[in-house]
Scaffold this active site. Structure first.
Site, short mmCIF file in Angstrom:
data_model
loop_
_atom_site.label_atom_id
_atom_site.label_comp_id
_atom_site.label_asym_id
_atom_site.label_seq_id
_atom_site.Cartn_x
_atom_site.Cartn_y
_atom_site.Cartn_z
CE LYS A 71 -4.18 -1.78 2.02
NZ LYS A 71 -3.69 -3.31 1.85
CD GLU A 101 -5.59 5.25 5.21
OE1 GLU A 101 -4.61 5.56 4.38
OE2 GLU A 101 -6.50 4.92 4.99
CG HIS A 119 -12.75 -4.45 8.24
ND1 HIS A 119 -12.91 -3.07 7.95
CD2 HIS A 119 -12.26 -4.55 9.15
CE1 HIS A 119 -12.74 -2.50 9.26
NE2 HIS A 119 -12.41 -3.35 9.93
NE ARG A 121 -7.53 -10.19 -5.77
CZ ARG A 121 -8.60 -9.93 -5.08
NH1 ARG A 121 -9.83 -10.11 -5.98
NH2 ARG A 121 -9.04 -9.49 -4.03
#
Length: 480
Positions: free
Chosen positions: A115, A199, A234, A291
């Protein structure tokens, strides 16, 4: 390309094989000992066992898969999703053995798989980012200082993460150290990499993703968005296309941002760029999945494009013949992931033997599955039985068709997410489009689902009783 191997199992293996067959391409299935009698094994032209049931002894052993390819003179490998699909080392191994990897190049997988590297790659394209830091943090004191600058709540997130692992929401300064230690520990055990970053936590976000396709001739297209906000732990459960909140202007902006993300890493093949959208319709780049996505069927239905066929053609070096202006949204599609999980028991896996398995059929209904009646559900893999997809001219039509299809889906031998899917589709927040990623937390409890099923059983019993009494009123003349 004359022969491809599908380095996967279950519904996605069959999905890829169907398109390959349509294109006149032979297919090879690989399977573990647990999957010896699985439908994907019979569906393929050839099949080879590659090891024991645990995936780290079969589906995750890249060298074994390469050996099968060489033995059977395979031209290309389609990785599906999960397993080795986002493993840059495997993609490189495939490339090094002169086999075509039906997906992106290893460089793009590696860049977008981290990330922090992904944020670094896209920063020259002026793509909106969630406020925070774009480097790994190990010191809780530094995390506190960053949190003070950007404001609580914050999200501590694994750099190599996915599927909600190595992720912690922190609302108060006193909790930073403990939650950071937990995120690092979880990330280390899940990904072998304990790097985390910090973040700003967007409090009521929508999870919107954009499907892209890129060829080797410089063309990158976006195929509109998918709404993926209904999640548990999630992880997505219900997805739809298009989203009910995007305006044409926002769709165009987000589509262009997704195209730019693909360009930032010289992307090839199908990929998905994920964004968070806040309540004021500001969007922020989240990550890129390198993908085919589980939820790709909803995009196929609204765009009329077979994404797997495009992947194969791109891998063969062909140029995409579609132009962006040719693409239009037609109708609405919804997908429910039918997991062997118990929604009344915190969505825990529910393994067993499928004593009854009868998927629904009809116009506007698509079922992608890899199971059949009488099969055992293996404990070694993801518990998804199938994907139930409905398509209508309008969102309302697709929702009603989904409710009807869930009613017609007959599964016995395991608990599934079918009742939860029906709960979502009947809920006012979902029907009006006024929901976010906290749908489950805000609206769902096992008790509500239990109460709903008890009410329906009571109504059914009353109807049956009424019919019985009506029947008793009919005069019956005895036969002589």
């Amino acid at each position: 390309m004359k022969k491809i191997l599908i380095a996967n199992r279950g519904e996605i293996a069959i999905r890829v094989m169907k398109t390959a067959r349509k294109m006149g391409i032979k297919t090879v299935a690989v399977f573990s000992e647990a999957d010896r009698n699985a439908p994907h094994v019979r569906f393929a032209d050839e099949a080879i066992c590659i090891g024991e049931a645990p995936s780290n002894k079969s589906y995750l052993v890249g060298k074994k898969i390469i050996e099968v390819c060489k033995k059977l003179h395979v031209d290309g490998i389609h990785p599906g999703y999960g397993f080795l699909s986002e493993n840059a080392d495997f993609a490189k191994l495939v490339e090094d053995n002169n086999i075509i990897f039906i997906g992106p190049k290893s460089y793009a997988i590696k860049t977008m798989g981290d990330k922090l590297a992904a944020k670094d790659a896209v920063k020259n394209y002026n793509i909106p980012m969630v406020p925070g830091v774009d480097r790994a943090i190990t010191d809780p004191k530094e995390a506190v200082e960053i949190a003070k600058q950007i404001g609580f709540p914050i999200l501590i997130k694994a750099a190599a993460g996915g599927g909600g692992k190595g992720m912690r929401i922190v609302e108060h300064e006193k909790d930073v150290q403990k939650q950071m230690e937990r995120a690092i520990s979880e990330a280390t055990s899940a990904f072998g990499d304990g790097s985390v970053f910090v973040e700003k936590y967007i409090t009521s976000p929508r999870h919107i993703e954009i499907q892209i396709l890129a060829d080797s001739h410089g063309k990158v297209l976006h195929f509109f968005e998918r709404e993926c906000s209904v999640q548990r732990r999630h992880q997505k459960v219900v997805e739809e296309a298009p989203s009910s909140i995007l305006t044409p202007e926002l769709r165009k902006k987000m589509g262009q941002a997704a195209v730019d993300v693909a360009k930032s890493c010289n992307y090839l093949s199908a990929g998905t760029v994920e964004f968070l959208v806040d309540k004021n319709l500001n969007f922020y780049f989240l990550e890129m999945n390198t993908r085919l996505q589980v939820e790709h069927p909803v995009t196929e239905l609204i765009s009329g494009v077979d994404l797997v066929e495009q992947q194969i053609r791109i891998a063969c070096g062909e140029a995409i013949t579609i132009n962006q202006e040719d693409l239009k949204i037609n109708g609405h599609a919804i997908e429910l992931r039918v997991y062997a999980e118990d929604p009344l028991n915190n969505f825990l896996p529910s393994v067993g033997t499928l004593t009854t398995y009868q998927p629904p059929k009809g116009k506007g209904i698509r079922v992608d599955d890899g199971f059949e009646e009488g099969m055992d559900i293996p404990i070694y893999y993801d518990p998804m039985l199938s994907k139930l997809i409905t398509y209508g001219n309008t969102r309302e039509e697709a929702i009603q068709l989904m409710i009807d299809a869930i009613e017609d889906y007959k599964i016995e031998g395991a608990q599934t997410t079918l009742p939860f899917g029906k709960f979502v589709c009947e809920h006012e927040a979902f029907r009006t489009g006024k929901f976010d990623t906290h749908f489950v937390k805000n609206y769902y409890t096992p008790e509500k689902l239990q109460k709903r099923s008890e009410e329906k059983a009571k109504i059914a019993a009353l109807v049956a009783l009424k019919l019985y009494f009506e029947d008793q009123k009919i005069l019956r003349v005895p036969k002589h």
